[in-house]
Scaffold this active site. Structure first.
Site, PDB file in Angstrom:
ATOM      1  N   GLY A   1      48.036 -21.345 -14.332  1.00  0.00           N
ATOM      2  CA  GLY A   1      46.897 -20.541 -14.761  1.00  0.00           C
ATOM      3  C   GLY A   1      47.303 -19.130 -15.143  1.00  0.00           C
TER       4      GLY A   1
ATOM      5  N   ASP B   1      49.639 -25.531 -27.293  1.00  0.00           N
ATOM      6  CA  ASP B   1      50.471 -25.507 -26.077  1.00  0.00           C
ATOM      7  C   ASP B   1      51.281 -26.798 -25.935  1.00  0.00           C
ATOM      8  OD1 ASP B   1      49.073 -23.202 -25.735  1.00  0.00           O
ATOM      9  OD2 ASP B   1      48.298 -23.656 -23.740  1.00  0.00           O
TER      10      ASP B   1
END
Ligand SMILES: Nc1ncnc2c1ncn2[C@@H]1O[C@H](COP(=O)(O)OP(=O)(O)OP(=O)(O)O)[C@@H](O)[C@H]1O
Ligand SMILES: C[C@@](O)(CCO)CC(=O)[O-]
Length: 635
Positions: A326, A388
């Site tokens: 995160g 990503d």
């Protein structure tokens, strides 16, 4: 003070390819899907701090908490002991080149996957005159899983009315040896320009970093009908009974996807069919922790049910990552790429990376991995652009754009990096990508014209940066050129701030770097916390190789950043994408014959980031160089 570097140790960034358009192509702003897991910041922060403590708990043999847990796979039966010994011998023999298990490779398709596309792969003529068929030979990772697979296939009884194929208790399968354990690894990433705008059809520039996730796949005795996740970074440990999973739903003719399909959306009925098997995951964990665990478990389970079959070998999937979770560095994508690659390898849908692999063949394999990794990202993020997972699959650096979500994105690989000194700092303020992406989508609904212009402006920034870097005379030691690029970095951050995806801690970080007057800073990734990158200003105006601010300035800045609790990362830019270690054996200066076998216990016991890297890192080893046993698809 630490920099992002290229694998060659130079501080560089990309030479970009063809110009990209700036058209406002698509508003991809569906509301967050119910199965997506917004990750509360405070909890991810806790996980990061607790990573090592959790690994310790794993080592201490903490029992699973869920009600559906079956026997711990780590408790061997006599059969397991024999099989495990055989597997270790096979692994060492393979590693030392004394065994040829390749002849086992002929059995294909028993996993229920469509194999015809794979059969079309061209045979390759080697310089010595031999010909290999890529899917089944060479340094073929998919081969070894076959033996266990075949055994399972033979003994499977008719399906029950609910589609499951129960295994009579105590049934002993054929005597084929266990597939040796293998590993896959995929990198995290930094987005240099264009995050968030990329979700809305604009281009983004991103590069792989040397922080990576590592997934160890251990095959169990065929008498165990279980699949287990051991993800200690997020305190997740769960076992499913393979035979009661919803195979019938996932494999019904209208739902079954081929391993090479482009899947751009989750099937709500399949997500629904999975739910009962997720509710038992960490059922007594606090809700926020459970969300994080459910997101990872859901990504795995959807891929396992899509790519595997009821005859899939019982396995333990153990994941450890050196990427902070995160933090905007693509931890979820890296995880999804590892899972996708492992399952595709086990399904014989990939030729493992091997020497002399043709570029287009490597590209095709990577595309396959990437497509399914995107599906995993759909489960974790809700609405990912795919940048990503594209970087985590292929590595290096890319200019990525997805104008139409029903088509593959356009990906320009950026083969050459001009020098670019970057500093990477983590605020340690955890965030949820899903939540930040949803914020921007909301802004587009409430202020469509303004938000639209901000996204267009980000697109222009990326376009300008691309044009600048791609120009033949770009020199990152030239102050004027770097100043121009730095201004684009700062502009990009300002625009992201306007979209509401910064965070007070990111602003604090930026203020400290600005005060030190060492360069230009922007958040990277989803924002809302996480990391920022700083393009460092050269100290001299000449084109000397000294392109960094003075050490004393850095020292002061470093002290101030650390006093705020920020973490400075060492990483290199533009490394390899997904890699495979088959079998899971490394030289590691070990006295063991054939090398050191990486087993679950050793892997779980590795201390923190350094421990993981020194045990299995794609770079690490004794001399700190690349470990040759890891293989990569290199397009
Ligand atoms: N090491 C890990 N082990 C297991 N699951 C992980 C791991 N790292 C990430 N995940 C999964 O990915 C989720 C984090 O995804 P998120 O997108 O919020 O962060 P990120 O990928 O690090 O950031 P960004 O998308 O901005 O680059 C976690 O909630 C978890 O479900
Ligand atoms: C914020 C975002 O643009 C980058 C996250 O790393 C989301 C995405 O592209 O999926």
């Amino acid at each position: 003070m630490l920099f992002l570097r290229t694998p060659l140790g130079e501080e560089r960034i990309f030479a970009l390819q063809p110009p990209f358009g700036g058209a406002w192509n698509r508003m991809h702003a569906e509301p967050e899907q119910p199965w997506a897991s917004p990750v509360p910041a405070q909890n991810l922060g806790k996980f990061r701090k607790d990573k090592d403590r959790v690994a310790q708990k794993e080592r201490d043999g903490r029992q699973q908490r869920d009600g559906t847990s079956l026997s711990q796979p780590s408790t061997p039966t006599p059969d397991d002991a024999t099989d495990a010994a055989t597997a270790k011998i096979s692994a060492v023999m393979m590693a030392s080149g004394t065994s040829d298990l390749r002849s086992n490779a002929a059995t294909v398709g028993s996993n229920g996957l469509e194999m015809e596309e794979e059969m079309k792969l061209p045979d390759r003529q080697h310089s010595n005159g031999t010909v290999t068929t890529p899917a089944y030979r060479g340094n073929d990772m998919s081969v070894e899983a076959n033996s266990a697979h075949k055994g399972a296939d033979h003994d499977v009884p008719e399906t029950t009315p609910n589609g499951a194929r129960p295994q009579p208790p105590g049934t002993r399968k054929g005597s084929s040896p266990l597939a040796p354990a293998f590993m896959v690894s995929a990198p995290g990433k930094v987005i240099v320009f264009g995050e968030h705008a990329v979700v809305h059809g604009k281009a983004a520039m991103a590069a792989a970093i040397s922080l990576r996730s590592y997934l160890l796949v251990t095959t169990l005795s065929k008498s165990q009908r279980t699949v287990t996740l051991r993800f200690p970074d997020i305190s997740l440990s769960h076992t499913w009974n393979i035979d009661i999973l919803p195979w019938a739903a996932f494999h019904s003719p209208s739902k079954k996807r081929k391993y090479y399909d482009l899947v751009t959306a989750l099937d709500p009925e399949l997500v629904e069919a999975m739910q009962p098997h997720l509710t038992a995951v960490s059922s007594d964990a606090p809700p926020a922790e459970q969300k994080i665990q459910h997101a990872a478990a859901a990504a795995f389970l959807y891929l396992f049910l899509s790519l595997g079959s009821q005859q899939s070998p019982p396995c333990v999937y153990t994941l450890r990552s050196t990427i902070p979770i995160g933090a905007g560095l693509g931890s979820s994508a890296s995880t999804c790429v590892c899972i996708s690659a492992a399952l595709l390898l086990q399904s014989h849908a990939l030729a493992g990376p091997h020497q002399d692999q043709l570029s287009e063949e490597a590209e095709k394999q990577l595309e396959r991995i990437n497509r399914w990794a995107f599906v995993g990202e759909l489960l974790i993020h809700g609405n990912p652009s795919g940048v990503d997972n594209t970087v985590a699959s292929g590595g290096k650096a890319v200019l990525f754009k997805r104008a139409d979500y029903n088509k593959p994105p356009s990906v320009a690989r950026l083969g050459d990096f001009p020098e670019l000194p970057l500093l990477l700092v983590d605020t340690r303020q955890a965030k949820s990508t899903a939540a930040e992406v949803a914020k921007v989508a909301h802004l587009r609904t409430t202020h469509p014209a303004v938000a639209g212009h901000i996204l267009d402006a980000i697109d222009k920034v990326t376009e300008s940066a691309h044009a600048l870097i791609a120009s033949a005379d770009f020199d990152s030691n030239n102050l004027a050129a770097l100043q121009h690029l730095g201004e684009l970095v700062a502009l990009n951050h300002g625009l992201l701030f306007s979209l509401g995806v910064s965070h007070p801690k990111l602003e604090k970080l930026r203020g400290l770097v600005d005060d030190a007057d060492v360069g230009w800073t922007k958040l990277t990734g989803a924002g809302g916390g996480g990391c920022a990158i700083t393009l460092l200003r050269p100290t001299t105006t000449s084109s000397s190789s000294s392109s960094s601010p003075s050490p004393s300035k850095f020292q002061t800045l470093q002290t101030r950043l650390e006093a705020e609790g920020f973490e400075i990362y060492t990483t290199t830019l533009g490394g390899d994408g997904v890699g495979v270690l088959m079998p899971a054996v490394l030289t590691n200066g070990s006295a063991e014959v054939g090398g050191e076998v990486i087993d679950q216990d050793k892997f779980l016991r590795a201390e923190g980031r350094e421990g993981v890297e020194s045990l299995v890192g794609v770079v690490g080893g004794g001399a700190g160089g690349e470990r040759g046993e890891w293989r990569f698809w290199r397009p």
